[in-house]
Design a protein around this motif. Sequence first.
Motif, mmCIF file in Angstrom:
data_model
loop_
_atom_site.group_PDB
_atom_site.id
_atom_site.type_symbol
_atom_site.label_atom_id
_atom_site.label_comp_id
_atom_site.label_asym_id
_atom_site.label_seq_id
_atom_site.Cartn_x
_atom_site.Cartn_y
_atom_site.Cartn_z
ATOM 1 N N ILE A 121 0.709 -1.314 0.162
ATOM 2 C CA ILE A 121 -0.069 -0.180 0.310
ATOM 3 C C ILE A 121 0.817 1.212 -0.027
ATOM 4 O O ILE A 121 0.234 2.266 -0.714
ATOM 5 N N ILE A 122 1.597 1.282 0.244
ATOM 6 C CA ILE A 122 2.535 2.663 0.801
ATOM 7 C C ILE A 122 3.475 2.868 -0.547
ATOM 8 O O ILE A 122 2.789 4.409 -0.507
ATOM 9 N N PRO A 123 3.573 2.316 -0.751
ATOM 10 C CA PRO A 123 4.113 3.040 -2.796
ATOM 11 C C PRO A 123 2.768 3.300 -3.110
ATOM 12 O O PRO A 123 3.350 4.203 -4.606
ATOM 13 N N VAL A 124 1.883 3.014 -2.799
ATOM 14 C CA VAL A 124 0.501 3.019 -3.827
ATOM 15 C C VAL A 124 -0.049 5.122 -3.071
ATOM 16 O O VAL A 124 -0.609 5.339 -4.185
ATOM 17 N N ILE A 125 0.286 4.474 -1.855
ATOM 18 C CA ILE A 125 0.537 5.658 -1.742
ATOM 19 C C ILE A 125 0.521 7.162 -1.988
ATOM 20 O O ILE A 125 0.135 8.027 -2.300
ATOM 21 N N ILE A 126 2.358 6.736 -1.812
ATOM 22 C CA ILE A 126 3.185 7.812 -2.272
ATOM 23 C C ILE A 126 2.632 7.966 -3.882
ATOM 24 O O ILE A 126 2.435 9.076 -3.829
ATOM 25 N N LEU A 127 1.801 7.733 -4.794
ATOM 26 C CA LEU A 127 1.879 7.436 -6.289
ATOM 27 C C LEU A 127 0.453 7.960 -6.513
ATOM 28 O O LEU A 127 0.019 7.462 -7.759
ATOM 29 N N ALA A 128 -0.288 8.232 -5.295
ATOM 30 C CA ALA A 128 -1.451 8.264 -5.381
ATOM 31 C C ALA A 128 -2.718 9.036 -6.347
ATOM 32 O O ALA A 128 -3.015 8.313 -7.604
ATOM 33 N N VAL A 129 -1.592 10.021 -6.654
ATOM 34 C CA VAL A 129 -1.947 11.358 -7.904
ATOM 35 C C VAL A 129 -1.958 10.471 -8.947
ATOM 36 O O VAL A 129 -3.069 10.195 -10.166
ATOM 37 N N PRO A 130 -0.537 9.706 -10.153
ATOM 38 C CA PRO A 130 -0.299 9.535 -11.176
ATOM 39 C C PRO A 130 -1.485 8.164 -11.330
ATOM 40 O O PRO A 130 -1.912 7.801 -12.056
ATOM 41 N N ILE A 131 -1.333 7.345 -10.375
ATOM 42 C CA ILE A 131 -1.875 6.058 -10.528
ATOM 43 C C ILE A 131 -3.367 5.723 -10.409
ATOM 44 O O ILE A 131 -3.721 5.496 -11.671
ATOM 45 N N PHE A 132 -4.051 6.393 -9.473
ATOM 46 C CA PHE A 132 -5.044 6.915 -10.023
ATOM 47 C C PHE A 132 -5.866 7.549 -11.626
ATOM 48 O O PHE A 132 -7.108 7.697 -11.663
ATOM 49 N N ASP A 133 -4.397 8.835 -11.185
ATOM 50 C CA ASP A 133 -5.199 9.351 -12.377
ATOM 51 C C ASP A 133 -5.458 8.154 -13.859
ATOM 52 O O ASP A 133 -6.062 8.344 -15.079
ATOM 53 N N THR A 134 -4.378 7.700 -13.693
ATOM 54 C CA THR A 134 -4.263 6.769 -14.740
ATOM 55 C C THR A 134 -5.138 5.413 -14.583
ATOM 56 O O THR A 134 -6.390 5.375 -15.119
ATOM 57 N N PHE A 135 -5.652 5.327 -13.620
ATOM 58 C CA PHE A 135 -6.813 3.964 -13.161
ATOM 59 C C PHE A 135 -8.165 4.213 -13.890
ATOM 60 O O PHE A 135 -8.669 4.444 -14.850
ATOM 61 N N PHE A 136 -8.517 5.944 -13.378
ATOM 62 C CA PHE A 136 -9.851 6.596 -14.157
ATOM 63 C C PHE A 136 -10.071 6.327 -15.555
ATOM 64 O O PHE A 136 -10.926 6.261 -16.226
ATOM 65 N N ALA A 137 -8.995 6.846 -16.120
ATOM 66 C CA ALA A 137 -8.500 7.323 -17.229
ATOM 67 C C ALA A 137 -8.781 5.628 -17.829
ATOM 68 O O ALA A 137 -9.207 5.848 -19.123
ATOM 69 N N ILE A 138 -7.657 4.291 -17.393
ATOM 70 C CA ILE A 138 -8.499 3.421 -18.153
ATOM 71 C C ILE A 138 -9.799 2.556 -18.328
ATOM 72 O O ILE A 138 -10.694 2.653 -19.086
ATOM 73 N N ILE A 139 -10.280 3.313 -16.669
ATOM 74 C CA ILE A 139 -11.817 2.609 -16.540
ATOM 75 C C ILE A 139 -12.823 3.857 -17.591
ATOM 76 O O ILE A 139 -13.512 3.324 -18.581
ATOM 77 N N ARG A 140 -12.348 4.374 -17.832
ATOM 78 C CA ARG A 140 -13.192 5.823 -18.629
ATOM 79 C C ARG A 140 -13.242 5.418 -20.153
ATOM 80 O O ARG A 140 -14.014 5.533 -21.046
ATOM 81 N N ARG A 141 -11.821 5.159 -20.297
ATOM 82 C CA ARG A 141 -11.437 4.924 -22.373
ATOM 83 C C ARG A 141 -12.500 3.148 -22.152
ATOM 84 O O ARG A 141 -13.330 2.910 -23.644
ATOM 85 N N ILE A 142 -12.453 2.536 -21.091
ATOM 86 C CA ILE A 142 -13.124 1.146 -21.655
ATOM 87 C C ILE A 142 -14.552 0.851 -21.435
ATOM 88 O O ILE A 142 -15.577 0.699 -21.893
ATOM 89 N N MET A 143 -14.777 2.177 -20.790
ATOM 90 C CA MET A 143 -16.226 2.582 -21.153
ATOM 91 C C MET A 143 -16.859 3.401 -22.145
ATOM 92 O O MET A 143 -18.223 2.593 -22.328
ATOM 93 N N LYS A 144 -16.228 3.733 -22.614
ATOM 94 C CA LYS A 144 -16.390 4.901 -23.991
ATOM 95 C C LYS A 144 -15.923 3.634 -25.050
ATOM 96 O O LYS A 144 -16.150 4.146 -26.040
ATOM 97 N N LYS A 145 -15.456 2.330 -24.819
ATOM 98 C CA LYS A 145 -15.251 1.544 -25.597
ATOM 99 C C LYS A 145 -14.223 1.755 -26.511
ATOM 100 O O LYS A 145 -14.336 1.644 -28.115
ATOM 101 N N GLN A 146 -13.204 2.614 -26.079
ATOM 102 C CA GLN A 146 -12.245 3.349 -26.746
ATOM 103 C C GLN A 146 -10.700 2.095 -26.617
ATOM 104 O O GLN A 146 -11.332 1.403 -25.129
#
Length: 359
Positions: A240-265
Amino acid sequence: MYSLTEYIIAFLISIAVAIIATPIVKRLSLKFKIADNANQRKVHKGVMPSAGGLAIFAGTAAGFLYLMPYSPYMTEVVIAGTLIIFLGVFDDKFVISPKVKLIGQIIAAVIVATSGLQVEFVSLPFVGRIEFGFMSFIITVLWIVGVTNSINLIDGLDGLAAGVSTIAIGSILTMAVLDQQLVVIALAVILIGSTLGFLIFNFHPASIFMGDTGALFLGFSISVISMLGLFKSVTVFSLIIPVIILAVPIFDTFFAIIRRIMKKQKISTPDKFHIHHCLLAIGFSHQSTVIIIYLLSFFFGVSAILFSASTLWGSLFLLVLLLVVIQFTAELIGAMGNQRKPLINTLKKILIFTSTMKR
């Protein structure tokens, strides 16, 4: 073992070389037409030299040659890091396809994993240590590629990726000092020095971009030093610790992937819905947006440090609090993004009404 003086000298060498190299890289970028042209998706205007990552690499290499940190994995790490730099330069110059870029990142990650540097286990509360066994190799490759791309994806505004990376590396440095991990300290110090030296020219209004050369190199470097230090911890929540440190870029990337999958892109399809785009859309200035994300990154970095030093129940409380903050921030930005101008106008009316009442 290095002395404090040696760390300071390494930092000064790295920052000085990066400062000296950046104007040189800028001229070379323009000469060889390694530049970022403005388009509908880009925030900047005109043509901007975009091989600034070479200055970061130069500063890092200079500090590295001074300290010469030893690790049994270092040869493979250096080879893989050099491959990432070449990959970034080629992409900045020729704009290679996402598939080719991903293959290059995987090759670099495989080189590191074959050295023996792998995410071998995690420690979880009430469960204890979980060994990954034969899955360690795959998890290591996924971690390196994932973090490398997360820094690349957040590189959308002047100084954003450089600042977020510096804060993340600073958090790792703090924890490495507390745990006396000398190799991690050495690598973190020279990376911070070289990135800050470049940031002088990259903060808004930037005169040069780091490009994929810099973003991929910083992401790769952060993934590696986190494995050298944070994943080798036997404390609870080692995952969890390295994920917390990189929370902003990791979650931004995660949401981007989910967003594009939902849009079938395609996952590699670019858009203007990253966190920095959303903040700009609701009315924040370029500089204010960058500072807000800096503060978020700093908050998560400090949280990770407190997290690692807390008792089990204290860590659980912090984890729940962080999840609430992440969820609240995501929903707030989403809601504000939907309202945009109406929200800003409403806030203005409230301020005007408040000032009238005071009179």
